[in-house]
Design an enzyme around this catalytic site. Structure first.
Site, PDB file in Angstrom:
ATOM      1  CB  CYS A  64     -19.965   4.208   9.145  1.00 42.82           C
ATOM      2  SG  CYS A  64     -18.396   4.979   8.688  1.00 42.82           S
ATOM      3  CE  LYS A 106     -22.419   7.570   0.060  1.00 46.53           C
ATOM      4  NZ  LYS A 106     -22.142   8.571   1.117  1.00 46.53           N
ATOM      5  CE  LYS A 158      -3.664   0.245   2.654  1.00 47.74           C
ATOM      6  NZ  LYS A 158      -4.507   0.393   3.885  1.00 47.74           N
ATOM      7  CG  PHE A 161     -29.316  10.155   6.316  1.00 49.12           C
ATOM      8  CD1 PHE A 161     -28.577   8.997   6.153  1.00 49.12           C
ATOM      9  CD2 PHE A 161     -28.637  11.362   6.331  1.00 49.12           C
ATOM     10  CE1 PHE A 161     -27.201   9.036   6.033  1.00 49.12           C
ATOM     11  CE2 PHE A 161     -27.267  11.429   6.200  1.00 49.12           C
ATOM     12  CZ  PHE A 161     -26.545  10.255   6.044  1.00 49.12           C
TER      13      PHE A 161
END
Length: 438
Positions: free
Chosen positions: A263, A329, A35, A252
């Site tokens: 989350c 999303k 990474k 929301f």
């Protein structure tokens, strides 16, 4: 200021790049050598709009660097942020804090002078106390103040959220630590971003309470959407009608296939475990978790019903479905707890072939949905399909050529799990249209 960011994942990398853009000198540390090598070469480990350019700009300016050497990076830092993962622990759903505590022990061994140690990772109430205890045990000779500073970043909009936050929450009772934290966030003063100083445990709980409340709003409107379908109402109008109330707010309140991501799923479970440990149950959050889990499976059944409605035998086996949108999303490549996973599994269990496409989530999806057929775009996925299903509301799916789509599908069935389209437009193109809550 000189800032060390331990962990170069989503939170650590975005936070480090933004701090560097504020003018601070930032070193991002990670144990993953591959990474770090990729970051040094300008390759991002995650997809986040604007992140690659932000990193490149600050690396070129000499304010941002990457390393695997924690000891050298920690020495002399004004502030050290812990931004390592806290995944749900197997068995009980509690946040796995092993990475936080391991990082704390390494920091304790390397710290050389007074500094502020900031937990940026999402951690349960009381974690800061345990971090402080580790520091005191290993290095009672060094003045290190432990601070909580939770992140409130939305995937797909993280840079904007960091630079124009609703609020900055800082948990500490030490005035010296407050001074350091004010200095770190000083560039945001012009934006008048409110800084809320609290106790450390209060700061830790604010993060979980915020995510649990947002998850509750999503789950509430999803249940209302089911009621809308039963009584013949329109959930989008209901959302507008209640969202215009300033006490409720419109965000929301968009009905869909349920929440996912890095989350809400793990944070609601961690809050339940904390509440259980302190014998103070949060029954509303318990219901939210249960309803959201069942919601994803219900969306799979909804697709199967639309797929077989009007057929002679009502048998889905042997049919194919185009799944458009796989990530939880839009504007992210995050597949964690994405509704598409449960939907695809329900279809596969019924003998349905899944043809999938997502603008950014194809590679992580392959590991989670290995039996799906992955296509180069929405139209290839829809070609010959018995139903087209919009799972994630990417911009690429908001303006599909419905006439073209109708000409290439095997059966004119469109299931819109995000309510992207108007019914009259879809039906005018010759499709049978199924939406959520309307």
């Amino acid at each position: 200021m000189r800032i060390t960011m331990i962990g170069s994942g989503y939170v650590g990398l975005v936070s480090g790049a933004c701090f560097a853009d504020f003018g601070h000198d930032v070193i991002c540390v990670d144990k993953d050598e591959a990474k770090i090598a990729a970051l040094r070469a300008g390759r991002m480990p995650i997809y986040e709009p604007g992140l690659e350019a932000l990193v490149a700009t600050n690396v070129a300016a000499g304010r941002l660097s990457f390393t695997t050497d924690l000891a050298t990076s920690v020495a002399g830092a004004d502030a050290i942020f812990i931004a390592v993962g806290t995944p749900s622990r197997r068995g009980d759903g509690h946040a796995d804090l092993s990475y936080v505590f391991a990082a704390t022990e390494e920091i304790a061994a390397a710290v050389t002078g007074p500094t502020v140690l900031v937990t940026k990772s999402t951690v349960p109430v009381g974690t800061g106390d345990k971090v402080e205890a580790i520091l005191r045990e290993h290095r009672p000779d060094v003045d290190v103040q432990v601070v909580s500073n939770p992140e409130f970043l939305r995937e797909g909009a993280a840079i904007g959220d960091f630079k124009r936050p609703d609020r900055i929450v800082i948990g500490t009772d030490d005035e010296g630590a407050r001074k350091v934290m004010r200095g770190i966030y000083r560039p945001l003063y012009l934006n008048e971003s409110p800084i809320l100083f609290t106790g450390r445990r209060t700061s830790e709980l604010i993060k979980y309470a915020a995510n649990a409340f947002l998850a509750t709003k999503i789950t509430f409107i999803n249940e209302i959407s089911d009621l809308c379908e039963a009584v013949g109402a329109n959930v989008q109008d209901v959302s507008r009608g209640i969202g215009l109330d300033n006490r409720i707010g419109k965000k929301f309140l968009h009905a869909g296939p349920g929440y996912g991501g890095s989350c809400f799923p793990k944070d609601t479970l961690a809050l339940l475990k904390t509440a259980e440990d302190f014998e103070s149950p949060v029954h509303i959050v318990e219901a939210v978790v249960k309803v959201n889990d069942s919601r994803k499976r219900a969306m799979g059944r909804k697709v199967l019903h639309a797929l077989t409605a009007g057929t002679a035998d009502g048998e889905p086996k042997g049919k194919s479905v185009a799944l458009l949108g796989l990530t939880f999303k839009p504007n992210t490549d995050d597949m964690r707890d994405a509704p598409s996973i449960a939907i695809a599994q329900a279809l596969a269990d019924a003998g349905v072939t899944v043809r999938a496409y997502d603008p950014e989530g194809m590679e992580p999806a392959r590991r989670l949905m290995p039996d799906a057929i992955y296509c180069k775009d929405a139209y290839e996925a829809a070609s010959g399909a018995d139903a087209v299903v919009i799972v994630t509301e990417w911009d690429a799916f908001r303006a599909l050529d419905l006439d073209k789509l109708r000409s290439i599908v095997a059966a004119p069935v469109l299931v819109d799990l995000r309510n992207v389209y108007r019914r009259e437009d879809v039906e005018a193109a010759g499709f049978t249209y199924t939406a959520v809550g309307r």
